[in-house]
Design a protein around this motif. Structure first.
Motif, PDB file in Angstrom:
ATOM      1  N   MET A   1      32.400  42.092  43.579  1.00  0.00           N
ATOM      2  CA  MET A   1      31.829  41.492  44.787  1.00  0.00           C
ATOM      3  C   MET A   1      30.336  41.219  44.639  1.00  0.00           C
ATOM      4  O   MET A   1      29.725  40.652  45.539  1.00  0.00           O
ATOM      5  N   ASN A   2      29.768  41.558  43.501  1.00  0.00           N
ATOM      6  CA  ASN A   2      28.366  41.259  43.231  1.00  0.00           C
ATOM      7  C   ASN A   2      28.166  39.748  43.297  1.00  0.00           C
ATOM      8  O   ASN A   2      29.005  38.974  42.839  1.00  0.00           O
ATOM      9  N   LYS A   3      27.045  39.321  43.859  1.00  0.00           N
ATOM     10  CA  LYS A   3      26.805  37.877  44.037  1.00  0.00           C
ATOM     11  C   LYS A   3      26.788  37.100  42.725  1.00  0.00           C
ATOM     12  O   LYS A   3      27.003  35.898  42.709  1.00  0.00           O
ATOM     13  N   ASP A   4      26.535  37.768  41.608  1.00  0.00           N
ATOM     14  CA  ASP A   4      26.506  37.095  40.305  1.00  0.00           C
ATOM     15  C   ASP A   4      27.868  37.051  39.623  1.00  0.00           C
ATOM     16  O   ASP A   4      27.996  36.514  38.528  1.00  0.00           O
ATOM     17  N   PHE A   5      28.887  37.618  40.261  1.00  0.00           N
ATOM     18  CA  PHE A   5      30.223  37.665  39.682  1.00  0.00           C
ATOM     19  C   PHE A   5      31.112  36.712  40.460  1.00  0.00           C
ATOM     20  O   PHE A   5      31.310  36.871  41.649  1.00  0.00           O
ATOM     21  N   GLY A   6      31.653  35.708  39.824  1.00  0.00           N
ATOM     22  CA  GLY A   6      32.519  34.751  40.502  1.00  0.00           C
ATOM     23  C   GLY A   6      33.876  34.644  39.823  1.00  0.00           C
ATOM     24  O   GLY A   6      34.089  35.140  38.716  1.00  0.00           O
ATOM     25  N   TRP A   7      34.789  34.016  40.495  1.00  0.00           N
ATOM     26  CA  TRP A   7      36.159  33.825  40.003  1.00  0.00           C
ATOM     27  C   TRP A   7      36.161  33.180  38.622  1.00  0.00           C
ATOM     28  O   TRP A   7      36.912  33.557  37.734  1.00  0.00           O
ATOM     29  N   ALA A   8      35.289  32.229  38.400  1.00  0.00           N
ATOM     30  CA  ALA A   8      35.240  31.525  37.114  1.00  0.00           C
ATOM     31  C   ALA A   8      34.918  32.468  35.955  1.00  0.00           C
ATOM     32  O   ALA A   8      35.309  32.206  34.822  1.00  0.00           O
ATOM     33  N   SER A   9      34.266  33.578  36.233  1.00  0.00           N
ATOM     34  CA  SER A   9      33.886  34.494  35.154  1.00  0.00           C
ATOM     35  C   SER A   9      35.068  35.259  34.565  1.00  0.00           C
ATOM     36  O   SER A   9      34.968  35.786  33.465  1.00  0.00           O
ATOM     37  N   VAL A  10      36.186  35.316  35.274  1.00  0.00           N
ATOM     38  CA  VAL A  10      37.361  36.018  34.731  1.00  0.00           C
ATOM     39  C   VAL A  10      38.456  35.063  34.265  1.00  0.00           C
ATOM     40  O   VAL A  10      39.433  35.488  33.665  1.00  0.00           O
ATOM     41  N   ILE A  11      38.298  33.787  34.527  1.00  0.00           N
ATOM     42  CA  ILE A  11      39.314  32.818  34.102  1.00  0.00           C
ATOM     43  C   ILE A  11      39.152  32.528  32.618  1.00  0.00           C
ATOM     44  O   ILE A  11      38.062  32.220  32.149  1.00  0.00           O
TER      45      ILE A  11
ATOM     46  N   LYS B   1      42.493  24.300  35.495  1.00  0.00           N
ATOM     47  CA  LYS B   1      43.116  24.619  36.787  1.00  0.00           C
ATOM     48  C   LYS B   1      42.037  24.938  37.811  1.00  0.00           C
ATOM     49  O   LYS B   1      42.105  24.508  38.956  1.00  0.00           O
ATOM     50  N   PHE B   2      41.055  25.724  37.379  1.00  0.00           N
ATOM     51  CA  PHE B   2      39.954  26.097  38.263  1.00  0.00           C
ATOM     52  C   PHE B   2      39.221  24.855  38.756  1.00  0.00           C
ATOM     53  O   PHE B   2      38.886  24.750  39.936  1.00  0.00           O
TER      54      PHE B   2
ATOM     55  N   ASN C   1      50.323  28.671  39.607  1.00  0.00           N
ATOM     56  CA  ASN C   1      50.671  29.985  40.126  1.00  0.00           C
ATOM     57  C   ASN C   1      50.521  31.075  39.074  1.00  0.00           C
ATOM     58  O   ASN C   1      50.607  32.243  39.388  1.00  0.00           O
ATOM     59  N   THR C   2      50.325  30.715  37.834  1.00  0.00           N
ATOM     60  CA  THR C   2      50.112  31.675  36.761  1.00  0.00           C
ATOM     61  C   THR C   2      48.741  31.422  36.152  1.00  0.00           C
ATOM     62  O   THR C   2      48.400  30.282  35.857  1.00  0.00           O
ATOM     63  N   TRP C   3      47.982  32.496  36.006  1.00  0.00           N
ATOM     64  CA  TRP C   3      46.624  32.382  35.484  1.00  0.00           C
ATOM     65  C   TRP C   3      46.440  33.302  34.294  1.00  0.00           C
ATOM     66  O   TRP C   3      46.938  34.429  34.274  1.00  0.00           O
ATOM     67  N   LYS C   4      45.706  32.821  33.327  1.00  0.00           N
ATOM     68  CA  LYS C   4      45.322  33.601  32.150  1.00  0.00           C
ATOM     69  C   LYS C   4      43.908  34.095  32.422  1.00  0.00           C
ATOM     70  O   LYS C   4      42.982  33.283  32.539  1.00  0.00           O
ATOM     71  N   LEU C   5      43.752  35.417  32.587  1.00  0.00           N
ATOM     72  CA  LEU C   5      42.466  35.982  32.954  1.00  0.00           C
ATOM     73  C   LEU C   5      41.904  36.862  31.858  1.00  0.00           C
ATOM     74  O   LEU C   5      42.652  37.438  31.067  1.00  0.00           O
TER      75      LEU C   5
END
Length: 95
Positions: free
Chosen positions: A38-48, A55-56, A80-84
């Protein structure tokens, strides 16, 4: 097939896709704590994973156009399936 616990996130900032809330199960699956995610510098794109960034990009465009992210029921495979990427660099597939 290994079944992971239910993992929930809520992304409320459609401009930078930062997390509003993160379940402990989701954070643990990826090797983080909910606070780290939840840190402001951590976004969804960082784990994709780089293989799924296309897809993102599509989801980002739809979200910005509609003001909300498409729900799982509104999208078709492969969305519906993501590689993280886990914190340790390993890859996990989530659905």
């Amino acid at each position: 097939m290994l079944m992971a616990p239910v993992a929930m996130v809520k992304i409320t900032n459609v401009d930078d896709f930062t997390y509003h809330s993160v379940s402990t199960a989701y954070a643990k699956l990826l090797g983080y704590t909910p606070i780290e995610m939840m840190n402001k510098d951590f976004g969804w794109a960082s784990v994709i994973h780089k293989d799924d960034h296309f897809k993102f990009d599509i989801i980002s465009k739809l979200t910005k156009e509609n003001g909300k992210a498409p729900s799982t029921g509104e999208t078709k495979a492969p969305f519906n399936t993501w590689k993280l990427k886990k914190k340790d660099g390993k890859v996990v597939y989530v659905e």
